[in-house]
Design a protein around this motif. Structure first.
Motif, PDB file in Angstrom:
ATOM      1  N   THR A 312       1.024  -1.348   0.033  1.00 22.81           N
ATOM      2  CA  THR A 312      -0.058   0.224   0.106  1.00 22.81           C
ATOM      3  C   THR A 312       0.709   1.197  -0.198  1.00 22.81           C
ATOM      4  O   THR A 312       1.852   1.066   0.476  1.00 22.81           O
ATOM      5  N   GLY A 313       0.540   2.300  -0.652  1.00 17.54           N
ATOM      6  CA  GLY A 313       1.234   3.378  -0.515  1.00 17.54           C
ATOM      7  C   GLY A 313       0.778   4.455  -1.622  1.00 17.54           C
ATOM      8  O   GLY A 313      -0.261   4.326  -2.350  1.00 17.54           O
ATOM      9  N   LEU A 314       1.623   5.524  -1.853  1.00 12.81           N
ATOM     10  CA  LEU A 314       1.019   6.549  -2.997  1.00 12.81           C
ATOM     11  C   LEU A 314       1.910   6.261  -4.052  1.00 12.81           C
ATOM     12  O   LEU A 314       3.032   5.948  -4.293  1.00 12.81           O
ATOM     13  N   LEU A 315       1.203   6.536  -5.221  1.00 13.17           N
ATOM     14  CA  LEU A 315       1.739   6.580  -6.465  1.00 13.17           C
ATOM     15  C   LEU A 315       1.017   7.491  -7.334  1.00 13.17           C
ATOM     16  O   LEU A 315      -0.131   7.869  -7.004  1.00 13.17           O
ATOM     17  N   GLU A 316       1.657   7.909  -8.524  1.00  7.85           N
ATOM     18  CA  GLU A 316       1.218   8.751  -9.669  1.00  7.85           C
ATOM     19  C   GLU A 316       0.655   8.060 -10.646  1.00  7.85           C
ATOM     20  O   GLU A 316       1.606   7.142 -11.221  1.00  7.85           O
ATOM     21  N   ARG A 317      -0.401   8.064 -11.241  1.00 10.46           N
ATOM     22  CA  ARG A 317      -0.709   7.245 -12.283  1.00 10.46           C
ATOM     23  C   ARG A 317      -0.980   8.553 -13.650  1.00 10.46           C
ATOM     24  O   ARG A 317      -1.600   9.512 -13.182  1.00 10.46           O
ATOM     25  N   LYS A 318      -0.404   8.316 -14.775  1.00  9.83           N
ATOM     26  CA  LYS A 318      -0.767   9.152 -15.653  1.00  9.83           C
ATOM     27  C   LYS A 318      -2.227   8.991 -16.237  1.00  9.83           C
ATOM     28  O   LYS A 318      -2.787   7.864 -16.616  1.00  9.83           O
ATOM     29  N   LYS A 319      -2.861  10.231 -16.297  1.00 10.55           N
ATOM     30  CA  LYS A 319      -4.154  10.050 -16.922  1.00 10.55           C
ATOM     31  C   LYS A 319      -4.370   9.949 -18.813  1.00 10.55           C
ATOM     32  O   LYS A 319      -3.307  10.335 -19.119  1.00 10.55           O
ATOM     33  N   ARG A 320      -5.330   9.370 -19.136  1.00 13.16           N
ATOM     34  CA  ARG A 320      -5.227   8.892 -20.361  1.00 13.16           C
ATOM     35  C   ARG A 320      -5.076  10.083 -21.364  1.00 13.16           C
ATOM     36  O   ARG A 320      -4.785   9.828 -22.312  1.00 13.16           O
ATOM     37  N   TYR A 321      -6.010  11.044 -20.915  1.00 12.98           N
ATOM     38  CA  TYR A 321      -6.659  11.957 -22.111  1.00 12.98           C
ATOM     39  C   TYR A 321      -5.587  13.182 -21.809  1.00 12.98           C
ATOM     40  O   TYR A 321      -4.888  13.853 -22.739  1.00 12.98           O
ATOM     41  N   THR A 322      -5.556  13.617 -20.601  1.00 10.06           N
ATOM     42  CA  THR A 322      -4.674  14.810 -20.274  1.00 10.06           C
ATOM     43  C   THR A 322      -3.222  14.560 -20.084  1.00 10.06           C
ATOM     44  O   THR A 322      -2.543  15.504 -20.139  1.00 10.06           O
ATOM     45  N   ARG A 323      -3.037  13.321 -19.996  1.00  9.97           N
ATOM     46  CA  ARG A 323      -1.473  12.942 -19.971  1.00  9.97           C
ATOM     47  C   ARG A 323      -0.666  13.546 -18.672  1.00  9.97           C
ATOM     48  O   ARG A 323       0.586  13.850 -18.876  1.00  9.97           O
ATOM     49  N   SER A 324      -1.480  13.880 -17.754  1.00 15.26           N
ATOM     50  CA  SER A 324      -0.901  14.564 -16.377  1.00 15.26           C
ATOM     51  C   SER A 324      -1.018  13.489 -15.423  1.00 15.26           C
ATOM     52  O   SER A 324      -1.980  12.728 -15.403  1.00 15.26           O
ATOM     53  N   TYR A 325       0.119  13.573 -14.566  1.00 16.50           N
ATOM     54  CA  TYR A 325       0.016  12.419 -13.393  1.00 16.50           C
ATOM     55  C   TYR A 325      -0.878  12.865 -12.416  1.00 16.50           C
ATOM     56  O   TYR A 325      -0.923  14.152 -11.859  1.00 16.50           O
ATOM     57  N   ARG A 326      -1.429  12.192 -11.695  1.00 17.90           N
ATOM     58  CA  ARG A 326      -2.164  12.303 -10.359  1.00 17.90           C
ATOM     59  C   ARG A 326      -1.924  11.437  -9.411  1.00 17.90           C
ATOM     60  O   ARG A 326      -1.853  10.073  -9.566  1.00 17.90           O
ATOM     61  N   GLU A 327      -1.726  11.861  -8.042  1.00 19.51           N
ATOM     62  CA  GLU A 327      -1.154  11.080  -7.180  1.00 19.51           C
ATOM     63  C   GLU A 327      -2.333  10.455  -6.422  1.00 19.51           C
ATOM     64  O   GLU A 327      -3.353  11.143  -6.007  1.00 19.51           O
ATOM     65  N   SER A 328      -2.371   9.058  -6.161  1.00 20.57           N
ATOM     66  CA  SER A 328      -3.531   8.633  -5.351  1.00 20.57           C
ATOM     67  C   SER A 328      -3.016   7.669  -4.581  1.00 20.57           C
ATOM     68  O   SER A 328      -1.729   7.297  -4.586  1.00 20.57           O
ATOM     69  N   TYR A 329      -3.903   7.191  -3.606  1.00 21.59           N
ATOM     70  CA  TYR A 329      -3.577   6.087  -2.825  1.00 21.59           C
ATOM     71  C   TYR A 329      -3.788   4.445  -3.502  1.00 21.59           C
ATOM     72  O   TYR A 329      -4.974   4.246  -3.831  1.00 21.59           O
ATOM     73  N   PHE A 330      -2.766   3.865  -3.770  1.00 25.93           N
ATOM     74  CA  PHE A 330      -2.830   2.408  -4.325  1.00 25.93           C
ATOM     75  C   PHE A 330      -2.649   1.223  -3.294  1.00 25.93           C
ATOM     76  O   PHE A 330      -2.092   1.501  -2.376  1.00 25.93           O
ATOM     77  N   VAL A 331      -3.400   0.078  -3.676  1.00 31.73           N
ATOM     78  CA  VAL A 331      -3.367  -0.895  -3.039  1.00 31.73           C
ATOM     79  C   VAL A 331      -3.025  -2.055  -3.675  1.00 31.73           C
ATOM     80  O   VAL A 331      -3.967  -2.165  -4.641  1.00 31.73           O
ATOM     81  N   LEU A 332      -2.318  -2.949  -3.386  1.00 30.61           N
ATOM     82  CA  LEU A 332      -1.920  -4.303  -4.273  1.00 30.61           C
ATOM     83  C   LEU A 332      -2.406  -5.552  -3.416  1.00 30.61           C
ATOM     84  O   LEU A 332      -1.947  -5.714  -2.358  1.00 30.61           O
ATOM     85  N   THR A 333      -3.514  -6.073  -4.076  1.00 31.83           N
ATOM     86  CA  THR A 333      -4.047  -7.136  -3.187  1.00 31.83           C
ATOM     87  C   THR A 333      -3.525  -8.607  -3.692  1.00 31.83           C
ATOM     88  O   THR A 333      -2.963  -8.747  -4.909  1.00 31.83           O
ATOM     89  N   PRO A 334      -3.443  -9.619  -2.928  1.00 32.05           N
ATOM     90  CA  PRO A 334      -3.054 -10.999  -3.301  1.00 32.05           C
ATOM     91  C   PRO A 334      -3.770 -11.654  -4.462  1.00 32.05           C
ATOM     92  O   PRO A 334      -3.297 -12.364  -5.121  1.00 32.05           O
ATOM     93  N   ALA A 335      -5.171 -11.160  -4.724  1.00 29.96           N
ATOM     94  CA  ALA A 335      -5.882 -11.510  -5.751  1.00 29.96           C
ATOM     95  C   ALA A 335      -5.305 -11.276  -7.250  1.00 29.96           C
ATOM     96  O   ALA A 335      -5.909 -11.317  -8.289  1.00 29.96           O
ATOM     97  N   GLY A 336      -4.304 -10.202  -7.163  1.00 29.82           N
ATOM     98  CA  GLY A 336      -3.808  -9.717  -8.510  1.00 29.82           C
ATOM     99  C   GLY A 336      -4.143  -8.469  -8.829  1.00 29.82           C
ATOM    100  O   GLY A 336      -3.816  -7.921  -9.878  1.00 29.82           O
ATOM    101  N   PHE A 337      -4.976  -7.491  -8.189  1.00 29.55           N
ATOM    102  CA  PHE A 337      -5.385  -6.287  -8.430  1.00 29.55           C
ATOM    103  C   PHE A 337      -4.578  -5.323  -7.942  1.00 29.55           C
ATOM    104  O   PHE A 337      -4.275  -5.313  -6.561  1.00 29.55           O
ATOM    105  N   LEU A 338      -4.317  -4.157  -8.752  1.00 32.92           N
ATOM    106  CA  LEU A 338      -3.946  -2.878  -8.165  1.00 32.92           C
ATOM    107  C   LEU A 338      -5.020  -2.028  -8.456  1.00 32.92           C
ATOM    108  O   LEU A 338      -5.621  -1.535  -9.296  1.00 32.92           O
ATOM    109  N   HIS A 339      -5.586  -1.491  -7.117  1.00 32.15           N
ATOM    110  CA  HIS A 339      -6.545  -0.740  -6.893  1.00 32.15           C
ATOM    111  C   HIS A 339      -5.946   0.830  -6.493  1.00 32.15           C
ATOM    112  O   HIS A 339      -5.097   1.001  -5.922  1.00 32.15           O
ATOM    113  N   GLU A 340      -6.841   1.777  -7.053  1.00 30.47           N
ATOM    114  CA  GLU A 340      -6.628   3.013  -6.865  1.00 30.47           C
ATOM    115  C   GLU A 340      -7.790   3.492  -6.052  1.00 30.47           C
ATOM    116  O   GLU A 340      -8.892   3.428  -6.514  1.00 30.47           O
TER     117      GLU A 340
END
Length: 515
Positions: A312-340
């Motif tokens: 768990t922690g903070l990451l920045e993900r690039k937006k698809r259309y504006t191509r700018s990064y936005r920082e959010s809280y991400f969680v990596l689960t044992p089921a294989g999901f990366l949730h924002e």
């Protein structure tokens, strides 16, 4: 007595004589008004006055009838209001049976009924005493009007008849005198002026007697009317006085009853009922009972490995259309999901804003240590099985074209921790080589083949697309397939598993191999 006679005299007189005038002049004035052409009839004036009195008394009767209706309606409404209080209380053993609030409610119900009875008594008194008294007075006024009409009306009719006969005889006397002067030989014993004159004298005397009788009757009727009007006023005053006494008595009694209720209510100690209730109740909580600790909540499967986040922690993900990064809280689960998530608070953000299913994705290599930004890329597999679940886990949206997502961390250490944990869940991952020293634009182009350059990435000049170019079949040696997990131990997400084929350096991260 003298004052009453003087007032009656003033009321019955047609005009007042001057204090300095003579009796003769006053008599002449009265005679002149009495024989005026309009022929004033005092009896009609008396009748009109008492007709007006009858209307006034009728209005007062209607007024008191209205008050009686109000009091009776008030009594009915108070009786209904008293029925609202239901005692004894039907709430079980909640309140004291005696000496508490229930006794006060008994008093409210009973006193309300007493107040209702007092209003009803006043209404009955008004109907039986005041209204009936005024109705009787109105009947007396009607009888007085009828007496005036009968007494003075009969005499007035007789006077009018005598006047008509007198006028006829006087006319006949003039005719007989004219006949006597013009044709003396045609005079008869009945048309003799002497005989006709004697008849006129007798008729005028009879008329005068009738006139005097009418005058005396009117004067007597005026005196009687004055006394009768005094009786009307006294009757009205008596009716109002009776109402005032009964209404004051009722108001005082009602006020005393309300005051008793207020005193009884104020005498109850505010904590008496609660003290008694708490003393006989075994289900109240002790104030010293400790509060529940949300962190100590236990439930089945709380510690199951599948519900514990890998990273768990903070990451920045690039937006698809504006191509700018936005920082959010991400969680990596044992089921294989990366949730924002929008927030790290699980209560405030219970639903992911963005979800990426890693077992259907390919993880690109992390950026080099010399790069200005610390980022990596994740893209769907070339066969189209790469997918994302957005909004919720119930709807699977499979991308028909290859998409890549760029993630950026605040530091290289943070990025490598994320990368090492994510690669254990991805279908394939790419490891970049950093052992060779390469320089020059050709070597740089080879190293960055398939990725957006740092300058282009920072300036946002190109559209979003795959961060990794399509590889030929002979380049498959650059990718490592994730273990199926059937015959080996579950992978740890911070370090490579033993016998995984990845060399680990002294810093704990995988050692890159050269292309």
């Amino acid at each position: 007595m003298n004052n009453e006679q003087e007032s009656i005299s003033r009321a019955t007189s047609i005009s007042r004589a001057s204090k300095h005038g003579s009796t003769v002049s006053r008599s002449q004035s009265l005679i002149k008004k009495n024989v005026a052409p309009h022929d004033l009839r005092p009896s009609d004036i008396l009748i009109e006055r008492f007709v007006a009195w009858k209307a006034i008394v009728k209005q007062l009767i209607a007024y008191f009838e209205g008050i009686a209706d109000i009091e009776n309606n008030t009594a009915k409404e108070l009786t209904k209001l008293g029925a609202v209080i239901q005692v004894p209380f039907r709430s079980g053993n909640q309140f004291l049976g005696e000496g508490g609030l229930q006794d006060i409610y008994y008093g409210i119900r009973d006193k309300t009924r007493v107040i209702a009875d007092q209003h009803a008594n006043l209404g009955r008194t008004i109907d039986s005493s005041i209204v009936q008294h005024l109705q009787k007075l109105r009947s007396e006024i009607k009888a007085h009007i009828k007496n005036v009409q009968n007494d003075t009306g009969r005499l007035a009719t007789s006077v009018a008849r005598e006047r008509e006969l007198s006028a006829k005889l006087i006319g006949d006397l003039s005719t007989n005198i004219s006949i006597f002067k013009n044709t003396p030989m045609s005079v008869t014993n009945k048309t003799d002026p002497y005989v006709a004159n004697a008849g006129v004298m007798r008729q005028l005397q009879k008329q005068v007697h009738e006139e005097n009788a009418l005058q005396k009757s009117i004067i007597i009727m005026q005196q009687n009317s004055a006394h009768f009007e005094e009786g009307i006023v006294r009757a009205v005053q008596s009716a109002w006085q009776t109402f005032d006494e009964w209404q004051s008595r009722m108001t005082s009694s009602v006020q005393d009853t309300w005051q008793v209720l207020g005193t009884h209510m104020a005498s109850l100690a505010p904590d008496r009922e609660w003290i008694s209730f708490s003393a006989r109740s075994d289900h109240l909580l002790d104030p010293e009972t400790p509060l529940r600790n949300p962190e100590a909540i236990q439930y089945p499967s709380k510690e199951d490995p599948s519900v514990i986040a890998v990273h768990t922690g903070l990451l920045e993900r690039k937006k698809r259309y504006t191509r700018s990064y936005r920082e959010s809280y991400f969680v990596l689960t044992p089921a294989g999901f990366l949730h924002e998530y929008a927030s790290s608070d699980p209560v405030a953000a219970s639903t992911p804003l963005f979800s990426l299913f890693l077992p259907a994705c390919t993880l690109g290599p992390p950026s080099s240590s010399s790069a200005r930004s610390h980022k990596f890329h994740i893209e769907g597999r070339k066969d189209g099985s790469g997918s994302t679940k957005t909004g919720g886990l119930s709807r699977l949206s499979i991308s028909r074209s290859q998409h890549a997502w760029s993630f950026r961390a605040r530091s290289r250490e943070d990025m490598m921790e994320w990368w090492n944990d994510i690669r254990m869940l991805c279908a394939r991952y790419l490891v970049a080589s950093e052992s060779m020293e390469r320089s020059g634009p050709v070597a740089a182009a080879v190293r960055s083949a398939g990725y957006v350059s740092e300058e282009e990435d920072e300036e946002d000049e190109e559209d979003e697309g795959s961060s990794v170019e399509e590889e030929d079949e002979e380049d498959d040696g650059l990718y490592q397939n994730a273990t199926d997990g059937e015959d080996v131990e579950p992978p740890s997400y911070s370090h490579p598993a033993r016998d995984s084929g990845i060399q680990v350096g002294q810093n704990g991260y995988a050692v890159s191999f050269s292309l």
